[in-house]
Write a protein that holds these residues in place. Structure first.
Motif, PDB file in Angstrom:
ATOM      1  N   ASN A 116      -6.929 -10.755  22.766  1.00  0.00           N
ATOM      2  CA  ASN A 116      -5.819 -11.075  21.882  1.00  0.00           C
ATOM      3  C   ASN A 116      -4.960 -12.173  22.510  1.00  0.00           C
ATOM      4  O   ASN A 116      -5.155 -12.583  23.653  1.00  0.00           O
ATOM      5  CB  ASN A 116      -4.994  -9.831  21.556  1.00  0.00           C
ATOM      6  N   SER A 140      -1.191 -10.611  16.263  1.00  0.00           N
ATOM      7  CA  SER A 140      -1.412  -9.714  17.409  1.00  0.00           C
ATOM      8  C   SER A 140      -2.737  -8.967  17.324  1.00  0.00           C
ATOM      9  O   SER A 140      -3.310  -8.591  18.351  1.00  0.00           O
ATOM     10  CB  SER A 140      -0.258  -8.712  17.516  1.00  0.00           C
ATOM     11  N   SER A 141      -3.250  -8.763  16.111  1.00  0.00           N
ATOM     12  CA  SER A 141      -4.502  -8.009  15.967  1.00  0.00           C
ATOM     13  C   SER A 141      -5.736  -8.895  16.078  1.00  0.00           C
ATOM     14  O   SER A 141      -6.856  -8.393  16.105  1.00  0.00           O
ATOM     15  CB  SER A 141      -4.516  -7.281  14.617  1.00  0.00           C
TER      16      SER A 141
END
Length: 664
Positions: A116, A140-141
């Motif tokens: 990430n 963020s994912s």
């Protein structure tokens, strides 16, 4: 505008203001904000001398100084990057962020796994050592596999990492009440997709910028050189997507992009129809292909890449340049808030008409740069990017007015029809002329408000049709019409009608003598039937022969030998009738005439059969010998044959004559 002056420890040590006579003023200022880099610059100049004396504040204005101010509720802190000084003034070129982000280098990164974005920040120390806090993080994912071979500045590497995660960013600076730095926050947003995802800024649906109001100019440029509409993608280590399939439809439900299972290429069919690779192709291949090798490890990632490429390059690159008025930069607009960096707005210009006839250019665009001068607002400037052409929302009144202009300059086509041609014969007959008009290329006839017919320049009828009688046309006459729509003559046309007379009939000539009836020759082949009569039947002549006047004795339809009468009739049957009553009978050989004068001695004829002996009469005077009359028939191919053309074989012409000679 109040600008704080800070020393090297960011302690506030003074102010710049053009509103306070006790503070040094500034000029030639330009506050420039950039969307793509997430940074801002601030350039300005300060006079050193007032009333002929160098001022004490000059000691604060040097290469160690920092400057800050608040604009539209946001804090901005600048570092002086370039300082230029002469006898009269000092000029500063300043940047946001600190020296570490701008100048410090980061090394190469070798990596084989997906991580990430926070992992990359930590691994390369991009923000933690620069005292920058990660705030909003919409990606963020996401995970990515990223490698860097060389060194770069922290700011450049930061921008690269965020772009690899399909993001965009902003730095938000917050100052304490005493002017010192509180913190700098990095916010990361999903990248604006010209659709549902906004990114930095807001979608300002409340704002419509218009040419002539707050827009002073719009230009448009179209480039097609880069177009391709078919792409072949391979992944890492030759990963193939051949067995996979995807499809994307547009807002109208039409398939715009697809990849078929079993095929190697992803395609943009609508683009290929609009921009075929060849104008004519026997193979039907209209796609322009491109091959790409990538490091993607999944077919879905390969499709995502292919789709983004097709969306970008399957259609012409259309660039726009919009010039906003200077006051728009700082003026309240829409719901009352000035435009900010990243905001999406709508722009309308009525001076464009596209190839589909849509009136007005209607765009969506983002504010990518803002330039503001606090001392000279006429230098303010907005730069737009991410232009998208939208469906026109020009007002109905404007559209109607533009259509009126188009209609006013579209010509009508005219036509004249006639029910009985344009030429009379011998001064008899009539014809009806009709006036017709058509708007532009329309097939449907337009009915005019009024029509006017003229004959040889003289008005004769205010109607759409007019009946012309031959009696009114001596040799020729010109008929013309005019059609009027909304008080304006929109079409006219003319035709010429003529009259042709036959010549005078000549006197009837004398009737020629009737020739003798010839014997019927041998039957010939059936001739070509003549033109059909009114009832569509062919007429046939029938001939028969007999030895009495009623045809009841010696009747025969073909053998004339020894016959004294010929019979004729006509009907519509090819076969000769055997009924003598249908024939009109005519004597072929007449009775013996009066005894003529003695002629020269003829050859002795055959001895006849002796009749019964009669009583001896009184001897009478000796008379001249009487002779029999003979009919002769010959045939020829022409009406005036030569001797060599005369034969006994039936032909196109028959010749008949009579004399007293039995030989032919």
């Amino acid at each position: 505008m109040l600008i704080s002056i800070h020393d090297r420890t960011l302690e506030r040590v003074g102010f710049l203001s053009n509103d306070d006579s006790e503070s040094p003023d500034f000029k030639d200022d330009n506050f420039h904000r950039y969307l793509a880099q997430g940074t801002s610059t601030f350039d300005f100049t300060v006079n050193k001398i007032k009333n002929g004396v160098v001022q004490d504040y000059v000691q604060l204005l040097n290469e160690h100084a920092y400057f800050s101010f608040q604009y539209e509720g946001e804090d901005f802190l600048f570092d002086s990057v370039i300082v230029e000084e002469d006898d009269d003034k000092i000029t500063f070129n300043c940047l946001t962020l600190n020296l570490e982000m701008r100048n410090e280098q980061v090394k190469e990164l070798k990596n084989t796994a997906a991580h990430n974005i926070q992992w990359y920040f930590d691994q390369m120390g991009l923000i933690n050592f620069a005292k920058i806090t990660l705030g909003i993080n919409e990606v963020s994912s996401y995970t990515r596999v990223i490698n860097y071979d060389g060194e770069d500045t922290k700011l450049s590497r930061l921008i690269s990492v965020i772009q690899n995660f399909d993001g965009e960013f902003e730095f938000v600076t917050k100052l304490k009440r005493d002017g010192t730095l509180d913190n700098i926050t990095l916010n990361i947003y999903k990248k604006n997709d010209n659709g549902d995802i906004q990114g930095v800024g807001q979608n300002r649906n409340d704002v419509l910028l218009s040419f002539g109001d707050n827009i002073s100019g719009v230009s448009r440029k179209v480039e097609k050189a880069q177009i391709f509409n078919s792409i072949y993608v391979t992944g890492k280590d030759g990963l193939s997507w051949k067995d996979s399939a995807w499809s994307v439809t547009n807002s109208e439900g039409k398939e715009e992009f697809y990849k078929r299972a079993g095929e190697s290429y992803a395609k943009a069919p609508l683009s290929a129809q609009m921009f075929p690779s060849q104008l004519q192709s026997s193979s039907g291949d209209i796609f322009t292909n491109k091959n790409e090798s990538t490091e993607y490890t999944t077919v879905n990632a390969m499709w995502g890449y292919a789709l983004s490429q097709l969306k970008q390059y399957a259609y012409p690159l259309i660039s726009y340049e919009v010039t906003a008025t200077s006051n728009l930069t700082v003026s309240s607009t829409g719901d009352g808030t000035p435009l900010h960096i990243g905001d999406t707005v709508r722009i309308q210009d009525k001076n464009f008409i596209d190839s589909d006839g849509n009136v007005g250019l209607f765009l969506s665009a983002r504010v990518s740069e803002l330039e503001i001068s606090f001392t000279n607002p006429t230098n303010n400037k907005i730069t737009f990017s991410n232009y998208i052409k939208l469906k026109s929302e020009v007002s109905d009144d404007l559209t109607a007015r533009m259509q009126e202009i188009i209609n006013a300059n579209t010509p009508y086509r005219s036509d004249i029809t006639s029910t009985n041609g344009l030429q009379f014969k011998n001064g008899t007959g009539t014809t009806t002329l009709g006036a017709h008009i058509y708007f532009g290329s329309d097939d449907k006839e337009t009915t005019a408000d009024s029509y006017e017919w003229s004959k040889d320049g003289t008005v004769v009828a205010p109607t759409q049709t007019i009946t012309v009688d031959a009696s009114g046309v001596v040799d020729k006459a010109v008929y013309s019409f005019k059609a009027t729509v909304a008080g304006k003559v929109v079409a006219s046309q003319s035709v010429t009608i003529t009259n042709v007379n036959d010549g005078a009939k000549g006197a009837q000539g004398p009737r020629g003598p009737q020739g003798p009836q010839g014997l019927k020759g041998d039957p010939g082949a059936t001739g070509i039937p003549g033109q059909a009569g009114a009832d569509g039947k062919t007429s046939y002549l029938h001939i028969a022969y007999a030895t009495n006047s009623t045809g009841t004795a010696g009747f025969d339809v073909s053998n004339a030998t020894g016959k004294t009468y010929i019979g004729q009739y006509t009907d519509f049957t090819a076969n000769d009738s055997t009924d003598p009553s249908k024939y009109a009978w005519t004597l072929i050989k007449g009775d013996k005439g009066d005894k003529g004068a003695t002629g020269p001695q003829g050859p002795q004829g055959e001895r006849g059969i002796a009749g019964a002996t009669g009583a001896t009469g009184s001897p009478g005077p000796k008379g001249a010998d009487g002779r029999s009359s003979y009919i002769h028939i010959k045939y020829a191919p022409v009406i005036n044959p030569t001797d060599s053309q005369i034969t006994d074989t039936p032909n196109a012409y028959i010749g008949v004559y009579t004399d007293l000679q039995s030989g032919r």
